[in-house]
Design an enzyme around this catalytic site. Structure first.
Site, PDB file in Angstrom:
ATOM      1  N   ARG A  47     -52.695 -21.944 -36.740  1.00 38.29           N
ATOM      2  CA  ARG A  47     -52.932 -20.651 -36.077  1.00 38.29           C
ATOM      3  C   ARG A  47     -54.366 -20.701 -35.587  1.00 38.29           C
ATOM      4  O   ARG A  47     -55.285 -20.940 -36.356  1.00 38.29           O
ATOM      5  CB  ARG A  47     -52.721 -19.504 -37.073  1.00 38.29           C
ATOM      6  CG  ARG A  47     -53.041 -18.120 -36.524  1.00 38.29           C
ATOM      7  CD  ARG A  47     -52.102 -17.753 -35.382  1.00 38.29           C
ATOM      8  NE  ARG A  47     -52.182 -16.358 -35.020  1.00 38.29           N
ATOM      9  CZ  ARG A  47     -53.112 -15.833 -34.219  1.00 38.29           C
ATOM     10  NH1 ARG A  47     -54.057 -16.575 -33.721  1.00 38.29           N
ATOM     11  NH2 ARG A  47     -53.084 -14.559 -33.934  1.00 38.29           N
ATOM     12  N   GLU A  55     -47.213 -12.043 -27.379  1.00 39.91           N
ATOM     13  CA  GLU A  55     -46.044 -12.695 -27.983  1.00 39.91           C
ATOM     14  C   GLU A  55     -45.118 -13.269 -26.913  1.00 39.91           C
ATOM     15  O   GLU A  55     -44.888 -12.658 -25.882  1.00 39.91           O
ATOM     16  CB  GLU A  55     -45.270 -11.712 -28.857  1.00 39.91           C
ATOM     17  CG  GLU A  55     -46.043 -11.214 -30.060  1.00 39.91           C
ATOM     18  CD  GLU A  55     -46.466 -12.319 -31.015  1.00 39.91           C
ATOM     19  OE1 GLU A  55     -45.750 -13.320 -31.163  1.00 39.91           O
ATOM     20  OE2 GLU A  55     -47.548 -12.173 -31.626  1.00 39.91           O
ATOM     21  N   ARG A  98     -50.388 -20.919 -42.863  1.00 40.79           N
ATOM     22  CA  ARG A  98     -50.762 -21.677 -41.667  1.00 40.79           C
ATOM     23  C   ARG A  98     -52.219 -22.106 -41.759  1.00 40.79           C
ATOM     24  O   ARG A  98     -53.060 -21.378 -42.281  1.00 40.79           O
ATOM     25  CB  ARG A  98     -50.571 -20.835 -40.404  1.00 40.79           C
ATOM     26  CG  ARG A  98     -49.147 -20.373 -40.171  1.00 40.79           C
ATOM     27  CD  ARG A  98     -49.041 -19.451 -38.988  1.00 40.79           C
ATOM     28  NE  ARG A  98     -49.811 -18.218 -39.216  1.00 40.79           N
ATOM     29  CZ  ARG A  98     -49.759 -17.150 -38.426  1.00 40.79           C
ATOM     30  NH1 ARG A  98     -49.000 -17.173 -37.343  1.00 40.79           N
ATOM     31  NH2 ARG A  98     -50.470 -16.080 -38.683  1.00 40.79           N
TER      32      ARG A  98
END
Length: 192
Positions: A47, A55, A98
């Site tokens: 990330r 998105e 992440r």
């Protein structure tokens, strides 16, 4: 004696750089601010630190304006890169497991390119990060030029809104060495 000092300094530089960054290989794209990379033959989900892009693949919300463009931009950059370096801050992972990293693609900071081109905004700041002030500068550039997400008046500036930064279009290009590493490199150069 000179060779011994050079060898010891070389080991210090190698260890400091490797402790804070890793060379990576592209594995697969996810969206504008997330991708998979191979680091030491292990696939990790990364990330990108300090940014948020619209998105494009979320199962919770529909695709947002400029989400596909941000995703395509990121995927094009990392899949065609000659060199990718992941640089880490103090907290190396998020609550979802992440890896959090600054993503350097061929010597340029990918987060900076995404923000400058209006494919996202500076966001998710949970402490003092290394490049956020510079990202706010290029975000001002994108806002002032109504680029992509900033062409939509409903998009809000967020984190950088109260930052006193100058509008700029200069790219951030670093050699992935922090100040201490630069001093070590200068010392090595003087010994040669």
């Amino acid at each position: 004696m000179k060779k011994v000092v050079v060898f010891i300094l070389s080991l210090l530089v190698f260890n400091v750089v490797n402790a804070e960054s890793d060379k990576a290989l592209f594995s697969k794209c996810v969206d504008g601010d997330t991708a998979y990379f191979l680091v030491n033959e292990n696939e990790i989900k990364v990330r990108f630190l300090a940014i948020d892009t619209p998105e494009s693949v979320s199962t919770k919300v529909s695709e947002q304006p400029f989400g596909k463009e941000a995703s395509d931009y990121t995927c094009n950059k990392i899949s065609n890169a000659n060199e990718i370096v992941l640089e880490y801050e103090k907290n190396k992972t998020d609550k979802y497991g992440r890896t959090l990293a600054w993503v350097w693609v061929d010597g340029s900071l990918l987060q900076e390119e995404l923000i400058k081109n209006g494919y996202g905004q500076v966001a998710y700041i949970y402490g003092k990060y290394k490049y956020t002030d510079s990202l706010c500068k290029v975000q001002k550039y994108a806002i002032n030029n109504s680029l992509n997400v900033w062409s939509n008046s409903s998009y809000e500036e967020g984190y950088c809104k109260n930052k006193d930064v100058e509008n700029t279009e200069n790219n951030i290009i670093y050699d992935n060495l922090n100040k201490e590493d630069e001093k070590t490199k200068e010392t090595l150069d003087k010994l040669d």
